[in-house]
Design an enzyme around this catalytic site. Structure first.
Site, mmCIF file in Angstrom:
data_model
loop_
_atom_site.group_PDB
_atom_site.id
_atom_site.type_symbol
_atom_site.label_atom_id
_atom_site.label_comp_id
_atom_site.label_asym_id
_atom_site.label_seq_id
_atom_site.Cartn_x
_atom_site.Cartn_y
_atom_site.Cartn_z
ATOM 1 N N TYR A 181 0.861 -1.218 -0.076
ATOM 2 C CA TYR A 181 0.082 0.134 0.139
ATOM 3 C C TYR A 181 0.860 1.158 -0.083
ATOM 4 O O TYR A 181 1.784 1.320 0.852
ATOM 5 C CB TYR A 181 -0.832 0.163 1.347
ATOM 6 C CG TYR A 181 -1.700 1.332 1.196
ATOM 7 C CD1 TYR A 181 -3.134 1.321 0.939
ATOM 8 C CD2 TYR A 181 -1.175 2.601 1.843
ATOM 9 C CE1 TYR A 181 -3.756 2.489 0.887
ATOM 10 C CE2 TYR A 181 -2.128 3.661 2.012
ATOM 11 C CZ TYR A 181 -3.272 3.477 1.412
ATOM 12 O OH TYR A 181 -3.985 4.705 1.505
ATOM 13 N N GLU A 187 -3.570 7.524 -4.092
ATOM 14 C CA GLU A 187 -3.511 6.130 -3.507
ATOM 15 C C GLU A 187 -3.363 4.963 -4.511
ATOM 16 O O GLU A 187 -3.787 4.941 -5.481
ATOM 17 C CB GLU A 187 -4.964 6.087 -2.819
ATOM 18 C CG GLU A 187 -4.583 4.625 -1.840
ATOM 19 C CD GLU A 187 -6.092 4.425 -1.175
ATOM 20 O OE1 GLU A 187 -7.307 4.255 -2.135
ATOM 21 O OE2 GLU A 187 -6.056 4.304 -0.125
#
Ligand code: ADP
Ligand code: MG
Length: 398
Positions: free
Chosen positions: A119, A207
């Site tokens: 992530y 993101e």
């Protein structure tokens, strides 16, 4: 403003970011054509909506055990059948709310043989006033659960705007991802590319989830979510072109045509206020008196009758609204002009819910007189607290 995954990836590719090949598709035929341009044999068919959680999402129109909004396809026939099941149907994910979002576009992309998912995101950290990287070794579909259950697995690296991105930021990020050798180097380069993209494009949030390492040790961006600072959009006509209005709230689009800052909220008291600070205070005081605002609406300093009318219509288009509170400070605008605007607008829209008006500022007496003589059931209020009490009481009465 948000963009679709494929659009975000196209923007990032210009900064050198490594992304699997892929093409957008608006029909089943286009999906198959797109797949033909890819090497295969593994393809991924991805629903394009402005919300995450697509992989684990469910289509309203399909049986409960049907696959989600991100599917692997092992040949062109499967690409076609997945595309057919997705297009035009409504995908419900943890981020769409119960209503879900209709899938009108797909992204057909190369299937990646994934070794590990990470992530990585960038955002403007309000606490430090800096751009921050948030990274975790636990990428994939459940980052919210990681943040909640094992926050120690999430690392933050902030960048001082005075120095900009430095090699040590890249090393810290690659270290936090526990990467070794060449993959570590790729992560350092990627961090720099993403920082450059974030700054140059005036992003609010960027993101990557997941960032993956494939079986050959190559780092690839598999999913992107990008949003942009709307106050800086005038500098990015190419980004503005990517706007997909079908993904936005129709009332918010209507409001933007009149330059009204409108945000829909969950309560039942519509608010019309001038100035963002006063609008915030108005929402607070409604809550203090036990009710909830149906919206944030700042009509701005130079509100005209036309703008006030548009604002009324937008507020009333929300079926949850059971009463309206108008709270205007006449500074640049004079109270009599505002009062005339309110009366004209209330008559034009055939106002059917209670309306409480609090005016203050230049020509306030004249303004109040216009409201009182209008023949409309407008309740005048003397100050902010009085106004909030009155509208809450009116709504309870009704
Ligand atoms: P969302 O976050 O909306 O669920 P993602 O794009 O992150 O959508 O996809 C969900 C999951 O599907 C990813 O975590 C990954 O495991 C898998 N996936 C996505 N794109 C690919 C791809 N190109 N190749 C292989 N697997 C993929
Ligand atoms: Mg994702």
């Amino acid at each position: 403003m948000n963009v679709h995954e494929y659009q975000g990836k196209e923007l990032l590719a210009k900064f050198g970011v490594a992304i699997p090949a892929g093409f957008a598709a608006f029909s089943v035929e286009e999906a198959v054509e797109a797949a033909k341009k890819l090497p295969g044999p593994l393809y991924v068919v991805k629903s394009q909506i402005h919300a995450g959680g697509r992989g684990k999402g469910k289509f309203k129109e399909l049986p409960a055990d049907a696959k989600g909004g991100v599917r692997l396809a092992f040949n062109l026939d499967e690409v076609a059948s997945h595309a057919k099941e997705m297009l035009g149907n409504t995908l419900v994910t943890v981020q769409t709310g119960e209503a879900g979002k209709q899938v009108n576009r797909l992204y057909i992309t190369d299937g990646v043989d994934i070794a590990k998912e990470y992530y990585l995101s960038l955002l403007v950290d309000r606490a430090t006033g800096r751009v921050a990287f948030i990274v975790s070794t636990e990428g994939g579909m459940d980052i919210e659960a990681v943040a909640h259950d094992t926050p120690e697995k999430i690392a933050t690296v902030t960048v001082d705007p005075a120095t900009g991105f430095q090699p040590h930021h890249g090393r810290a990020i690659a270290f936090a991802l526990k990467l070794k050798g060449d993959t570590n180097k790729q992560a350092q380069l990627l961090a720099k590319q993403l920082y450059d993209a974030f700054l140059s494009l005036d992003c609010a949030m960027l993101e990557i989830n997941p960032l993956v390492e494939d079986v050959n040790g190559k780092l690839l961006v598999l999913d992107t979510k990008m949003s942009f600072d709307s106050n800086a959009l005038y500098r990015h006509p190419d980004v503005v072109e990517l706007r997909d209005e079908t993904e936005e709230d129709p009332a918010e689009i209507e409001a933007s045509k009149y330059d009204l800052a409108y945000i829909k909220l969950d309560g039942n008291i519509g608010c019309m206020v001038n100035g963002a600070g006063l609008a915030m205070a108005t929402m607070d005081i409604i809550k203090l008196h036990g009710a909830f605002p149906a919206n944030f609406l700042d009509v701005g300093g130079g509100a005209t009758t036309e703008k006030v009318t548009a604002a009324f219509k937008i507020i009333l288009s929300d079926p949850a609204v059971e009463g309206i509170l108008v709270n205007i400070f006449g500074g640049i605008m004079k109270c009599d002009i505002i009062a005339a605007g309110i009366v004209a607008a209330a008559k034009e829209v055939n106002l059917s819910v209670p309306l409480v008006v609090r005016l203050e500022g230049t020509n306030v007496d004249l303004g109040k007189e216009i409201l009182n003589n209008s023949g409309l059931p407008i309740v005048a209020a003397n100050d902010l607290g009085d106004a909030a009490k009155k509208i809450v009481a009116e709504v309870k009465k009704a």
